[in-house]
Design a protein around this motif. Sequence first.
Motif, PDB file in Angstrom:
ATOM      1  N   GLY A  73      36.618  48.075  43.972  1.00 54.57           N
ATOM      2  CA  GLY A  73      37.144  46.731  44.199  1.00 54.57           C
ATOM      3  C   GLY A  73      38.417  46.489  43.412  1.00 54.57           C
ATOM      4  N   ALA A  74      38.442  46.972  42.173  1.00 53.92           N
ATOM      5  CA  ALA A  74      39.634  46.815  41.327  1.00 53.92           C
ATOM      6  C   ALA A  74      40.835  47.532  41.942  1.00 53.92           C
ATOM      7  CB  ALA A  74      39.353  47.341  39.922  1.00 53.92           C
ATOM      8  N   GLU A  75      40.597  48.705  42.526  1.00 52.60           N
ATOM      9  CA  GLU A  75      41.686  49.447  43.186  1.00 52.60           C
ATOM     10  C   GLU A  75      42.256  48.639  44.351  1.00 52.60           C
ATOM     11  OE1 GLU A  75      40.237  53.306  44.353  1.00 52.60           O
ATOM     12  OE2 GLU A  75      39.588  53.768  42.309  1.00 52.60           O
ATOM     13  N   GLU A  76      41.369  48.028  45.142  1.00 55.76           N
ATOM     14  CA  GLU A  76      41.820  47.217  46.274  1.00 55.76           C
ATOM     15  C   GLU A  76      42.624  46.011  45.795  1.00 55.76           C
ATOM     16  OE1 GLU A  76      41.489  48.148  49.492  1.00 55.76           O
ATOM     17  OE2 GLU A  76      40.583  49.970  48.699  1.00 55.76           O
ATOM     18  N   ALA A  77      42.167  45.382  44.727  1.00 55.92           N
ATOM     19  CA  ALA A  77      42.872  44.211  44.185  1.00 55.92           C
ATOM     20  C   ALA A  77      44.244  44.612  43.634  1.00 55.92           C
ATOM     21  CB  ALA A  77      42.031  43.557  43.091  1.00 55.92           C
ATOM     22  N   LYS A  78      44.307  45.768  43.013  1.00 57.81           N
ATOM     23  CA  LYS A  78      45.580  46.243  42.459  1.00 57.81           C
ATOM     24  C   LYS A  78      46.605  46.467  43.572  1.00 57.81           C
ATOM     25  CE  LYS A  78      47.463  49.612  39.262  1.00 57.81           C
ATOM     26  NZ  LYS A  78      47.191  50.757  38.393  1.00 57.81           N
ATOM     27  N   LYS A  79      46.144  47.004  44.713  1.00 69.47           N
ATOM     28  CA  LYS A  79      47.040  47.224  45.862  1.00 69.47           C
ATOM     29  C   LYS A  79      47.646  45.910  46.342  1.00 69.47           C
ATOM     30  CE  LYS A  79      44.345  51.064  47.737  1.00 69.47           C
ATOM     31  NZ  LYS A  79      43.444  51.447  48.855  1.00 69.47           N
ATOM     32  N   LYS A  80      46.882  44.824  46.240  1.00 71.04           N
ATOM     33  CA  LYS A  80      47.339  43.512  46.712  1.00 71.04           C
ATOM     34  C   LYS A  80      47.983  42.699  45.586  1.00 71.04           C
ATOM     35  CE  LYS A  80      45.308  43.403  50.906  1.00 71.04           C
ATOM     36  NZ  LYS A  80      45.812  42.918  52.158  1.00 71.04           N
ATOM     37  N   ASP A  81      47.968  43.254  44.367  1.00 69.49           N
ATOM     38  CA  ASP A  81      48.520  42.570  43.193  1.00 69.49           C
ATOM     39  C   ASP A  81      47.836  41.217  42.963  1.00 69.49           C
ATOM     40  OD1 ASP A  81      50.183  42.470  40.956  1.00 69.49           O
ATOM     41  OD2 ASP A  81      51.713  41.316  42.035  1.00 69.49           O
ATOM     42  N   VAL A  82      46.498  41.248  43.000  1.00 67.75           N
ATOM     43  CA  VAL A  82      45.689  40.052  42.777  1.00 67.75           C
ATOM     44  C   VAL A  82      44.868  40.261  41.498  1.00 67.75           C
ATOM     45  CG1 VAL A  82      43.769  38.663  43.684  1.00 67.75           C
ATOM     46  CG2 VAL A  82      45.547  39.487  45.228  1.00 67.75           C
ATOM     47  N   PRO A  83      44.883  39.284  40.581  1.00 70.63           N
ATOM     48  CA  PRO A  83      44.060  39.404  39.370  1.00 70.63           C
ATOM     49  C   PRO A  83      42.578  39.584  39.737  1.00 70.63           C
ATOM     50  CG  PRO A  83      45.561  37.539  39.188  1.00 70.63           C
ATOM     51  CD  PRO A  83      45.652  38.040  40.605  1.00 70.63           C
ATOM     52  N   TYR A  84      41.903  40.495  39.023  1.00 66.74           N
ATOM     53  CA  TYR A  84      40.543  40.902  39.393  1.00 66.74           C
ATOM     54  C   TYR A  84      39.713  41.137  38.140  1.00 66.74           C
ATOM     55  CZ  TYR A  84      36.930  44.113  41.250  1.00 66.74           C
ATOM     56  OH  TYR A  84      35.751  44.730  41.583  1.00 66.74           O
ATOM     57  N   THR A  85      38.492  40.648  38.185  1.00 69.05           N
ATOM     58  CA  THR A  85      37.505  40.919  37.147  1.00 69.05           C
ATOM     59  C   THR A  85      36.219  41.334  37.837  1.00 69.05           C
ATOM     60  OG1 THR A  85      38.456  39.171  35.761  1.00 69.05           O
ATOM     61  CG2 THR A  85      36.258  39.952  35.175  1.00 69.05           C
ATOM     62  N   GLY A  86      35.582  42.382  37.347  1.00 72.14           N
ATOM     63  CA  GLY A  86      34.288  42.803  37.871  1.00 72.14           C
ATOM     64  C   GLY A  86      33.186  42.416  36.903  1.00 72.14           C
ATOM     65  N   VAL A  87      32.100  41.873  37.434  1.00 73.69           N
ATOM     66  CA  VAL A  87      30.995  41.401  36.610  1.00 73.69           C
ATOM     67  C   VAL A  87      29.690  41.976  37.152  1.00 73.69           C
ATOM     68  CG1 VAL A  87      29.723  39.361  35.826  1.00 73.69           C
ATOM     69  CG2 VAL A  87      32.209  39.247  36.103  1.00 73.69           C
ATOM     70  N   ILE A  88      28.874  42.514  36.249  1.00 68.45           N
ATOM     71  CA  ILE A  88      27.543  43.000  36.609  1.00 68.45           C
ATOM     72  C   ILE A  88      26.524  41.975  36.125  1.00 68.45           C
ATOM     73  CG2 ILE A  88      25.806  44.806  36.293  1.00 68.45           C
ATOM     74  CD1 ILE A  88      28.129  46.788  35.878  1.00 68.45           C
ATOM     75  N   LEU A  89      25.711  41.497  37.055  1.00 72.81           N
ATOM     76  CA  LEU A  89      24.645  40.541  36.751  1.00 72.81           C
ATOM     77  C   LEU A  89      23.302  41.220  36.977  1.00 72.81           C
ATOM     78  CD1 LEU A  89      26.174  37.555  38.778  1.00 72.81           C
ATOM     79  CD2 LEU A  89      26.365  37.947  36.310  1.00 72.81           C
ATOM     80  N   GLU A  90      22.230  40.592  36.525  1.00 74.15           N
ATOM     81  CA  GLU A  90      20.883  41.130  36.742  1.00 74.15           C
ATOM     82  C   GLU A  90      19.982  40.047  37.306  1.00 74.15           C
ATOM     83  OE1 GLU A  90      19.136  42.925  33.289  1.00 74.15           O
ATOM     84  OE2 GLU A  90      20.906  44.145  32.893  1.00 74.15           O
ATOM     85  N   GLY A  91      19.019  40.479  38.115  1.00 68.42           N
ATOM     86  CA  GLY A  91      18.007  39.561  38.613  1.00 68.42           C
ATOM     87  C   GLY A  91      18.061  39.379  40.113  1.00 68.42           C
TER      88      GLY A  91
END
Length: 143
Positions: A73-91
């Motif tokens: 997902g970060a790679e895709e966001a970088k291609k579009k030059d869009v700020p990106y944060t990935g978050v892992i949640l549980e439950g």
Amino acid sequence: MSVEIKKIGVGLDGSEASFKALKEALDLAKKLGAEIVALHVLPIPTEFADLGGMLVDVEAQLRNEAEAILARGAEEAKKKDVPYTGVILEGDIAESMANYAADKGLDLLVVGYQGKSKLSELIMGSVTSRLLGISKVPVLVIK
């Protein structure tokens, strides 16, 4: 009344539907000057805590897969030059996403129509349907 969208949450489970949702969210974020927060939920039921070491191994494998999905997902966001944060949640997937979106002030959640878990959707109802019912944040479903 105008709605300002600055933080867009996207459910990423690794399915093609979730990456299609990410693509649409990235396009929207680019137009609006918004940032993307990709959400991946590890569905680890508390009932399995008794499994001890075996659960640790499974959780480690699930975390590695989650990190790889979020990295894509970060790679895709970088291609579009869009700020990106990935978050892992549980439950529970729908509850975790809805709670995170409300607690962190996300303006919109974007999800794919059908994710990875086709069998569980038939048995328990789809994650998307549940999310639509419980989210306090608007939800955009991408088909």
